[in-house]
Motif scaffolding. Structure first.
Motif, PDB file in Angstrom:
ATOM      1  N   GLY A 153      88.586  80.073  35.401  1.00 11.63           N
ATOM      2  CA  GLY A 153      87.429  79.601  36.143  1.00 11.63           C
ATOM      3  C   GLY A 153      86.798  78.410  35.443  1.00 11.63           C
ATOM      4  O   GLY A 153      87.147  78.060  34.312  1.00 11.63           O
ATOM      5  N   ALA A 154      85.843  77.765  36.109  1.00  9.85           N
ATOM      6  CA  ALA A 154      85.262  76.537  35.571  1.00  9.85           C
ATOM      7  C   ALA A 154      83.745  76.575  35.619  1.00  9.85           C
ATOM      8  O   ALA A 154      83.144  77.165  36.518  1.00  9.85           O
ATOM      9  N   VAL A 155      83.152  75.914  34.637  1.00  8.23           N
ATOM     10  CA  VAL A 155      81.712  75.683  34.632  1.00  8.23           C
ATOM     11  C   VAL A 155      81.499  74.181  34.827  1.00  8.23           C
ATOM     12  O   VAL A 155      82.239  73.361  34.289  1.00  8.23           O
ATOM     13  N   ALA A 156      80.507  73.829  35.633  1.00 12.34           N
ATOM     14  CA  ALA A 156      80.160  72.429  35.879  1.00 12.34           C
ATOM     15  C   ALA A 156      78.684  72.252  35.561  1.00 12.34           C
ATOM     16  O   ALA A 156      77.861  73.094  35.900  1.00 12.34           O
ATOM     17  N   VAL A 157      78.365  71.133  34.908  1.00 12.78           N
ATOM     18  CA  VAL A 157      76.966  70.818  34.587  1.00 12.78           C
ATOM     19  C   VAL A 157      76.628  69.487  35.230  1.00 12.78           C
ATOM     20  O   VAL A 157      77.187  68.443  34.863  1.00 12.78           O
ATOM     21  N   ASN A 158      75.728  69.511  36.200  1.00 16.28           N
ATOM     22  CA  ASN A 158      75.304  68.286  36.862  1.00 16.28           C
ATOM     23  C   ASN A 158      74.247  67.564  36.027  1.00 16.28           C
ATOM     24  O   ASN A 158      73.493  68.173  35.297  1.00 16.28           O
ATOM     25  N   ASN A 159      74.230  66.233  36.153  1.00 15.02           N
ATOM     26  CA  ASN A 159      73.244  65.384  35.473  1.00 15.02           C
ATOM     27  C   ASN A 159      73.426  65.422  33.966  1.00 15.02           C
ATOM     28  O   ASN A 159      72.464  65.327  33.196  1.00 15.02           O
ATOM     29  N   ALA A 160      74.681  65.537  33.526  1.00 17.25           N
ATOM     30  CA  ALA A 160      74.971  65.726  32.108  1.00 17.25           C
ATOM     31  C   ALA A 160      74.814  64.459  31.276  1.00 17.25           C
ATOM     32  O   ALA A 160      74.846  64.521  30.041  1.00 17.25           O
ATOM     33  N   LEU A 161      74.655  63.305  31.916  1.00 18.55           N
ATOM     34  CA  LEU A 161      74.391  62.059  31.184  1.00 18.55           C
ATOM     35  C   LEU A 161      72.917  61.666  31.252  1.00 18.55           C
ATOM     36  O   LEU A 161      72.488  60.738  30.575  1.00 18.55           O
ATOM     37  N   LEU A 205      90.363  75.471  42.797  1.00 15.86           N
ATOM     38  CA  LEU A 205      90.293  76.823  42.227  1.00 15.86           C
ATOM     39  C   LEU A 205      90.431  77.911  43.284  1.00 15.86           C
ATOM     40  O   LEU A 205      90.557  79.083  42.931  1.00 15.86           O
ATOM     41  N   ARG A 206      90.390  77.515  44.556  1.00 17.71           N
ATOM     42  CA  ARG A 206      90.284  78.481  45.647  1.00 17.71           C
ATOM     43  C   ARG A 206      89.164  79.468  45.327  1.00 17.71           C
ATOM     44  O   ARG A 206      89.335  80.690  45.366  1.00 17.71           O
ATOM     45  N   ALA A 207      88.016  78.893  45.013  1.00 17.10           N
ATOM     46  CA  ALA A 207      86.888  79.662  44.491  1.00 17.10           C
ATOM     47  C   ALA A 207      86.241  80.510  45.576  1.00 17.10           C
ATOM     48  O   ALA A 207      85.591  79.990  46.471  1.00 17.10           O
ATOM     49  N   ARG A 208      86.418  81.812  45.472  1.00 12.91           N
ATOM     50  CA  ARG A 208      85.821  82.745  46.440  1.00 12.91           C
ATOM     51  C   ARG A 208      84.462  83.270  45.979  1.00 12.91           C
ATOM     52  O   ARG A 208      83.723  83.834  46.787  1.00 12.91           O
ATOM     53  N   ALA A 209      84.155  83.110  44.712  1.00 16.80           N
ATOM     54  CA  ALA A 209      82.876  83.577  44.179  1.00 16.80           C
ATOM     55  C   ALA A 209      82.310  82.495  43.274  1.00 16.80           C
ATOM     56  O   ALA A 209      82.892  82.183  42.231  1.00 16.80           O
ATOM     57  N   VAL A 210      81.190  81.914  43.683  1.00 16.09           N
ATOM     58  CA  VAL A 210      80.585  80.797  42.959  1.00 16.09           C
ATOM     59  C   VAL A 210      79.115  81.119  42.704  1.00 16.09           C
ATOM     60  O   VAL A 210      78.442  81.693  43.564  1.00 16.09           O
ATOM     61  N   VAL A 211      78.635  80.746  41.529  1.00 14.74           N
ATOM     62  CA  VAL A 211      77.214  80.871  41.191  1.00 14.74           C
ATOM     63  C   VAL A 211      76.645  79.477  41.003  1.00 14.74           C
ATOM     64  O   VAL A 211      77.242  78.636  40.316  1.00 14.74           O
TER      65      VAL A 211
END
Length: 235
Positions: A179-187, A77-83
């Motif tokens: 942009g993308a959203v990621a959810v860790n521990n989703a299983l 994404l060449r992500a320059r701003a991440v939360v």
């Protein structure tokens, strides 16, 4: 032109062997293959020490396989701003910052100041400049509404809280298109896929998955990396 095999009689057609990658059913990876995938990208001493700090604080961390995926997504994404919601001891933050461009900034939120202190140590050991991180102490639902609409390339959520669906609503608002959203521990410890598991946390993560899958603005995929990594791109 001669036949390569001398044991095929005239008038008979050899039955081709099935291609090993074209089996008709989906097979789960063996434990050995899963372990190989999880450790395919080896972790260095910086990440090992950050994990040790997490163990000392009794704090769970993202698995190596899921961390590696996050780094690849940030780079793609060449992500320059991440939360990031949940700073922890900086393990996921190191993965994200290493994938981001050199001028990328990680905004990371955690209710525990001690966690953020440990994360600063990890970032310093990784050679990450202090101006590349913005650490905000506090509850996510109090901090997220103060962040700018459509200004972020990637948002990382942590499954396991009852208000994670509200975190998702904020994440979609914060993301730019593409942009993308990621959810860790989703299983969640293999509990989400088991319909017999109906405790509040498992149920909330299961509902989150449905919300992501059915969201008109999101294109989702579920990866079995680590404890499960749910990814979705904002259309």
């Amino acid at each position: 032109m001669g036949c390569r095999s001398g044991n095929i009689r005239a008038g008979h057609t050899a039955t081709p062997e099935p291609h090993p990658l074209l089996e008709p059913t989906i097979k789960a990876p063996t434990p050995a293959s899963w372990a190989y995938a999880e450790t395919f990208v080896p972790e260095d001493e910086v990440l090992a020490r950050a994990r040790a700090r997490a163990d000392a604080l009794g704090f769970p961390t993202i698995a190596p396989g899921a961390g590696a995926v996050l780094g690849v997504v940030a780079a793609a994404l060449r992500a320059r701003a991440v939360v990031e919601i949940g700073t922890g001891t900086g393990v996921s933050g190191v993965y994200l910052l290493r994938g981001m461009p050199a001028d990328g900034v990680l905004t990371t939120i955690d209710v525990e100041v001690e966690n953020q202190r440990a994360a600063r140590e990890a970032f310093a050991e990784a050679g990450i400049r202090p101006n590349r991180t913005r650490m905000i102490p506090g509850r996510a639902l109090e901090v997220l509404p103060r962040l700018t609409d459509g200004a972020y390339d990637l948002v990382l959520l942590e499954a396991g809280t009852l208000d994670v669906e509200e975190h998702l609503e904020q994440a979609v608002r914060l993301l730019r298109p593409g942009g993308a959203v990621a959810v860790n521990n989703a299983l969640y410890r293999d509990r989400v896929a088991d319909p017999a598991q109906r405790d509040p946390i498992t149920t909330s993560i299961r509902e989150l998955g449905k919300a992501v899958r059915d969201h008109k603005q999101l294109l989702p995929a579920m990866l079995p990396s680590g404890g499960g990594l749910l990814l979705a791109v904002k259309r």
